[in-house]
Design an enzyme around this catalytic site. Structure first.
Site, PDB file in Angstrom:
ATOM      1  N   GLY A  17       2.914  -2.712   8.960  1.00  0.00           N
ATOM      2  CA  GLY A  17       1.561  -2.277   8.592  1.00  0.00           C
ATOM      3  C   GLY A  17       1.034  -3.050   7.391  1.00  0.00           C
ATOM      4  N   ARG A  21      -4.235   0.786   2.018  1.00  0.00           N
ATOM      5  CA  ARG A  21      -4.513   1.783   0.985  1.00  0.00           C
ATOM      6  C   ARG A  21      -3.814   1.477  -0.341  1.00  0.00           C
ATOM      7  NH1 ARG A  21      -3.176   6.508   5.238  1.00  0.00           N
ATOM      8  NH2 ARG A  21      -2.064   4.733   6.157  1.00  0.00           N
TER       9      ARG A  21
HETATM   10  C1  UD1 Z   1       1.877   8.069  10.189  1.00  0.00           C
HETATM   11  C2  UD1 Z   1       1.791   8.941  11.443  1.00  0.00           C
HETATM   12  C3  UD1 Z   1       1.483  10.359  11.019  1.00  0.00           C
HETATM   13  C4  UD1 Z   1       2.581  10.865  10.118  1.00  0.00           C
HETATM   14  C5  UD1 Z   1       2.770   9.929   8.927  1.00  0.00           C
HETATM   15  C6  UD1 Z   1       4.035  10.283   8.177  1.00  0.00           C
HETATM   16  C7  UD1 Z   1       1.074   7.551  13.323  1.00  0.00           C
HETATM   17  C8  UD1 Z   1      -0.049   7.155  14.189  1.00  0.00           C
HETATM   18  N1  UD1 Z   1       0.782   8.416  12.330  1.00  0.00           N
HETATM   19  O1  UD1 Z   1       0.635   8.014   9.551  1.00  0.00           O
HETATM   20  O2  UD1 Z   1       1.422  11.187  12.171  1.00  0.00           O
HETATM   21  O3  UD1 Z   1       2.279  12.177   9.677  1.00  0.00           O
HETATM   22  O4  UD1 Z   1       2.914   8.564   9.344  1.00  0.00           O
HETATM   23  O5  UD1 Z   1       4.166   9.549   7.003  1.00  0.00           O
HETATM   24  O6  UD1 Z   1       2.194   7.131  13.553  1.00  0.00           O
HETATM   25  N2  UD1 Z   1       3.127   0.190  10.974  1.00  0.00           N
HETATM   26  C9  UD1 Z   1       3.481  -0.924  11.716  1.00  0.00           C
HETATM   27  N3  UD1 Z   1       2.526  -1.466  12.564  1.00  0.00           N
HETATM   28  C10 UD1 Z   1       1.303  -0.947  12.702  1.00  0.00           C
HETATM   29  C11 UD1 Z   1       0.947   0.209  11.938  1.00  0.00           C
HETATM   30  C12 UD1 Z   1       1.893   0.749  11.087  1.00  0.00           C
HETATM   31  O7  UD1 Z   1       4.606  -1.422  11.617  1.00  0.00           O
HETATM   32  O8  UD1 Z   1       0.521  -1.495  13.493  1.00  0.00           O
HETATM   33  C13 UD1 Z   1       4.135   0.784  10.057  1.00  0.00           C
HETATM   34  C14 UD1 Z   1       3.724   0.786   8.601  1.00  0.00           C
HETATM   35  O9  UD1 Z   1       4.204  -0.387   7.938  1.00  0.00           O
HETATM   36  C15 UD1 Z   1       4.375   2.044   8.062  1.00  0.00           C
HETATM   37  C16 UD1 Z   1       4.505   2.948   9.276  1.00  0.00           C
HETATM   38  O10 UD1 Z   1       4.332   2.130  10.403  1.00  0.00           O
HETATM   39  O11 UD1 Z   1       5.655   1.794   7.546  1.00  0.00           O
HETATM   40  C17 UD1 Z   1       3.473   4.072   9.291  1.00  0.00           C
HETATM   41  O12 UD1 Z   1       2.165   3.543   9.260  1.00  0.00           O
HETATM   42  P1  UD1 Z   1       1.042   4.184   8.334  1.00  0.00           P
HETATM   43  O13 UD1 Z   1      -0.191   3.366   8.481  1.00  0.00           O
HETATM   44  O14 UD1 Z   1       1.560   4.411   6.988  1.00  0.00           O
HETATM   45  O15 UD1 Z   1       0.810   5.582   9.067  1.00  0.00           O
HETATM   46  P2  UD1 Z   1       0.265   6.933   8.420  1.00  0.00           P
HETATM   47  O16 UD1 Z   1      -1.221   6.865   8.361  1.00  0.00           O
HETATM   48  O17 UD1 Z   1       0.981   7.238   7.179  1.00  0.00           O
HETATM   49 MG    MG Z   2       2.241   6.136   6.030  1.00  0.00          MG
END
Ligand code: UD1
Ligand code: MG
Length: 451
Positions: A17, A21
């Site tokens: 990700g 933020r």
């Molecule tokens: C996510 C969850 C949410 C949960 C929360 C817990 C989803 C859609 N939502 O939200 O339900 O309550 O985590 O902390 O899963 N990442 C990737 N590739 C991407 C997008 C994200 O590898 O395309 C990775 C990010 O680096 C991160 C993790 O996935 O480590 C979570 O992504 P993030 O954007 O933080 O999700 P949240 O909005 O926190």
């Molecule tokens: Mg998160």
């Protein structure tokens, strides 16, 4: 907990990700807690359970994440998610690395670094016991803002997860949220990801959509509760600071449990790799950077800053000491106030008690370095070494211009600028000779009155 989880599983850690933020040029998971990148904390938490493989999902430009992960888990693999299209898409990117794998896949988020081994162990055990297709960790943060809400008719069975961005006003009131940890049966995961459609609201592929897909197939998703302190997700700097606070109290508790006295624990900052022995006393306001080990019976007084240092038993450090990387403090040695050491070994019983800089130096056993001694180790281009022999005595306010060797048992007169080696047991005095002129002070005062 046993030494090892008895069921086999593969581990996927999402780290691709953008971390928008955070407002940072650094990948989010490279932000540190207690001196260690978040993603490494996550890897460390899983490691004792001996996963069959660990796959870290990264974006194409994330070499720093690759290096950090390799540092803690040299045999981990990497999958590249070429575009950040959501967490479901990220797990899909890892599937290539587990073709034909039919065990359990434990998915963790790289931004959930406080998670503990024991909790993962319980989740995996429960997954097997309850014959679930998906097992996940749930928590009840106050407020639940930002997290995906768990829709449950009958706890702990989850029917679907609704993302905060997509939730209705009523769904936003659900106190239960998903904590970023899920275990899947691999066969289901593979199938469901192949069919996963993007969210209508955001166009992202959510991993969380897999719950309703399981429910539609009459497969079970079981939730296990975890504390918010342990499973908070870190999306911005305020959450990072909150997690650091929790991590520090965890590290302090561990240090005290293992036999260190922290007089005012809240003011002592530790690194995740700090090694503390027994009967150590740490006074208020001490900071440990990375790479510090402290043997038994050491006292560290207030306002000391220590990194990359090895401190042997019965040494006394501070107050106001600064130990920089490469400092080795011998048994019973003393480092006092306003003393900075760098790449320096202090022999047993040696003392540097006041106002000194000692760098690139070997100090012998029992040597005494007087107040205000400076090793001049840098000429503006290169660094040079200083050697001070056993039992040598360096008078106050001396400059030792490196490279230079002071022999064992030698004495350097106060205020000297030493540019030549001093032999064993020699006295070296290198300062302008003193001149006393009878009556001159009185004459000066008379002249001053006339003017
Ligand atoms: C996510 C969850 C949410 C949960 C929360 C817990 C989803 C859609 N939502 O939200 O339900 O309550 O985590 O902390 O899963 N990442 C990737 N590739 C991407 C997008 C994200 O590898 O395309 C990775 C990010 O680096 C991160 C993790 O996935 O480590 C979570 O992504 P993030 O954007 O933080 O999700 P949240 O909005 O926190
Ligand atoms: Mg998160």
């Amino acid at each position: 907990m046993g030494n090892e989880y008895k069921y086999k599983f593969a581990n996927v850690i999402l780290a691709a990700g953008a971390g928008t933020r955070m407002r940072s040029n650094l990948p989010k998971v490279m932000h540190c807690l207690a001196g260690q990148p978040m993603v490494c904390h996550v890897i460390d938490a899983v490691k004792p359970l001996k996963p069959e493989k660990t796959v870290v999902v990264i974006a194409p430009s994330m070499d720093s994440v690759r290096e950090a992960a390799k540092h803690v888990a040299p045999d981990c693999q990497f999958a590249i998610q070429s575009e950040q299209k959501g967490t479901g898409d990220a797990v899909r990117a890892a599937l290539d690395t587990m073709k034909g794998y039919n065990g359990i896949v434990l998915v963790l988020y790289g931004d959930t670094p406080m998670i503990r081994t024991e909790t993962l162990y319980s989740l995996l055990s429960q997954h097997a016991e309850k014959q679930a297709t998906i097992s996940l960790l749930g928590m009840r943060p106050n407020p639940p803002t930002g997290y995906g809400r768990l829709v449950m008719k009958e706890e702990p069975l989850v029917e679907r997860i609704v993302e905060c961005k997509d939730a209705s006003a009523a769904e936003k009131l659900i106190p239960w949220v998903w904590a970023g940890v899920m275990a899947f049966d691999a066969a289901f995961l593979r199938q469901a990801l192949a069919e996963l459609a993007p969210s209508k609201a955001t166009g992202e592929y959510y991993l969380t959509s897999l719950i309703e897909m399981a429910t539609a197939r009459k497969l079970k998703t079981v939730m296990m509760e975890v504390s918010v302190e342990e499973a908070m997700g870190i999306n911005d700097r305020a959450q990072l600071a909150e997690a650091e606070r929790c991590m520090q109290s965890r590290l302090r508790a561990k240090a005290m449990k293992e036999g260190a006295t922290l007089i005012d624990p809240e003011t002592v900052y530790l690194s995740s790799d700090t090694v503390l022995g027994k009967d150590i006393v740490i006074h208020p306001h001490v900071v440990f950077g990375k790479g510090v080990s402290v043997a038994d019976n050491v006292e560290i007084r207030s306002f000391s800053h220590i990194e990359g240092a090895k401190i042997m038993s019965h040494a006394v450090i501070g107050p106001f000491a600064r130990l920089r990387p490469g400092s080795v403090i011998g048994k019973r040695a003393h480092v006092g106030n306003f003393v900075e050491l760098k790449k320096t070994t202090l022999g047993e019983d040696a003392k540097v008690n006041h106002l000194s800089y000692v760098g690139d130096t070997q100090v012998g056993q029992g040597a005494n370095i007087g107040a205000g001694t400076i090793t001049c180790n840098y000429d503006g281009a290169n660094k040079y070494d200083t050697v001070i022999g056993d039992g040598a005595f360096i008078g106050s306010n001396s400059s030792l211009v490196a490279p230079v060797t002071i022999g064992a048992g030698a004495i350097v007169g106060a205020g000297s600028v030493i540019t030549e080696d001093v032999g064993a047991d020699e006295l070296a005095v290198a300062r302008a000779p003193q001149v006393n002129k009878a009556g001159t002070a009185k004459n000066i005062r008379k002249r001053q009155k006339k003017a």
